[in-house]
Design a protein around this motif. Structure first.
Motif, short mmCIF file in Angstrom:
data_model
loop_
_atom_site.label_atom_id
_atom_site.label_comp_id
_atom_site.label_asym_id
_atom_site.label_seq_id
_atom_site.Cartn_x
_atom_site.Cartn_y
_atom_site.Cartn_z
N GLN A 224 42.31 46.95 41.05
CA GLN A 224 40.88 47.53 40.68
C GLN A 224 39.79 46.67 41.42
N PHE A 225 40.00 45.36 41.86
CA PHE A 225 38.99 44.74 42.54
C PHE A 225 38.80 45.49 43.99
N GLU A 226 39.89 45.65 44.59
CA GLU A 226 39.81 46.35 45.95
C GLU A 226 38.90 47.56 45.86
N ALA A 227 39.30 48.17 44.80
CA ALA A 227 38.43 49.73 44.58
C ALA A 227 37.11 49.47 44.65
N ALA A 228 36.83 48.39 44.03
CA ALA A 228 35.18 48.30 43.71
C ALA A 228 34.68 47.49 44.81
N HIS A 229 35.46 46.82 45.67
CA HIS A 229 34.86 45.96 46.89
C HIS A 229 35.40 46.76 48.32
N GLU A 230 34.90 47.55 48.86
CA GLU A 230 35.14 47.97 49.97
C GLU A 230 35.32 47.07 50.87
N GLY A 231 36.69 47.03 51.84
CA GLY A 231 36.72 46.15 52.95
C GLY A 231 37.18 44.56 52.44
N VAL A 232 37.57 44.37 51.37
CA VAL A 232 38.19 43.43 50.60
C VAL A 232 39.88 43.50 50.52
N ASP A 233 40.46 42.96 51.05
CA ASP A 233 42.05 42.74 50.81
C ASP A 233 42.33 41.63 50.06
N VAL A 234 42.88 41.57 48.81
CA VAL A 234 43.24 40.89 47.84
C VAL A 234 44.70 40.44 48.21
N GLN A 235 45.25 39.15 48.61
CA GLN A 235 46.44 38.72 48.80
C GLN A 235 46.91 37.85 47.58
N LEU A 236 47.86 38.00 47.14
CA LEU A 236 48.37 37.58 45.65
C LEU A 236 49.70 36.70 45.95
N SER A 237 49.79 35.30 45.75
CA SER A 237 50.82 34.68 45.93
C SER A 237 51.31 33.94 44.43
N PHE A 238 52.39 34.35 44.05
CA PHE A 238 53.02 34.10 42.48
C PHE A 238 53.94 33.20 42.78
N ALA A 239 53.88 31.96 41.98
CA ALA A 239 55.14 31.21 41.72
C ALA A 239 54.68 30.39 40.62
N GLY A 240 55.65 29.40 40.33
CA GLY A 240 55.64 28.41 39.20
C GLY A 240 54.14 27.82 39.33
#
Length: 260
Positions: free
Chosen positions: A59-75
């Motif tokens: 959703q965030f990327e769709a509303a912010h052209e040119g933004v790449d959200v990288q997600l890091s999941f862990a404890g």
């Protein structure tokens, strides 16, 4: 455009994790696969948030052209340690307030805000071969139980519900994230595990969930904050605002989270 930093980064040594993540909070170059000129926003989030934050990132990327959200999941505890050691992140979402408080004490995050709550549920393999029906059954030595490690939010919550029930739980293993506990159950390596209700819902037919009344004694509150030294403070705050917004709360509710 979004790329995911492997959840296994939490299993690395802290020094290795910092090296592996270097440069994730800056404008991307062609070296990491992103298009030149793309702004990378790095979000560290508790493992239990995986499905919901993947959706929110889209959703965030769709509303912010040119933004790449990288997600890091862990404890959450592993992510806190990485941030304390200098791993670049722009946003941090924890599965409990205790781990967020560590970063507040170190002045490493700005203005944490609660955005969701979660409770525990017993997860068992399909068919429930060990015949687990209640929390008391988890104290049976014949039941191969897997829990989160005590420093992990789901582990701290497990200890609270055990204390509330007056039980001495002896797991065959303690994992560093709730998804690792779930993995042991789905792989048939455990008869039962204590995970969040959201994890049971996300697993679908791979597990069966057993509710128990003592879960109300350990409701986890999830806070989110921008990281203090982010190079993208405005963008990071916009991601936080999305999570807190009506749309964000609706997304979280769809994955089984309750309001804070």
């Amino acid at each position: 455009m979004r790329k995911h930093i492997a959840a296994g980064v939490a299993a690395l040594s802290i020094g290795a994790a910092v090296t592996a993540l270097a440069g994730c909070g800056t404008t991307a170059s062609g070296d990491d696969g992103a298009e030149a000129g793309t702004t990378t926003l790095t979000v560290f989030a508790a493992a239990s948030l995986k499905g919901s934050f993947e959706d929110l990132a889209e959703q965030f990327e769709a509303a912010h052209e040119g933004v790449d959200v990288q997600l890091s999941f862990a404890g959450s505890s592993d992510l806190v340690a990485q941030i304390q050691q200098g791993a670049p992140a722009d946003v941090f979402a924890s599965a409990d307030t205790a781990n967020m408080d560590k970063l507040v004490a170190d002045d490493l995050v700005t203005d944490p805000q609660d955005f969701a709550t979660n409770t525990l549920e017993i997860a068992v393999p399909p068919g429930n071969p060990a015949g687990v029906e209640t929390l008391d059954d988890l104290a049976d030595p014949a039941v191969k139980l897997v829990l989160c490690a005590p420093e992990v939010p789901c582990g701290a919550a497990s200890a609270k519900v055990a204390d509330a029930a007056g039980l001495d739980l002896t797991p065959v293993s303690e994992e560093q994230s709730v998804t690792d506990v779930l993995g042991k159950v789905t792989a048939g390596e455990a008869d039962a595990g204590l995970v969040y209700v959201t994890d049971v819902a996300a697993a679908g037919d791979d597990v069966e969930g057993i509710e128990f009344t003592e879960s109300t004694s350990a409701v986890n509150t999830y806070p989110i904050a921008t990281v203090a030294d982010t190079d993208h403070a405005d963008l990071a705050q916009e991601f936080v605002d999305l999570v807190l917004s009506d749309d964000g709360q609706q997304t979280l509710s769809g994955f089984g989270f309750a309001a804070p």
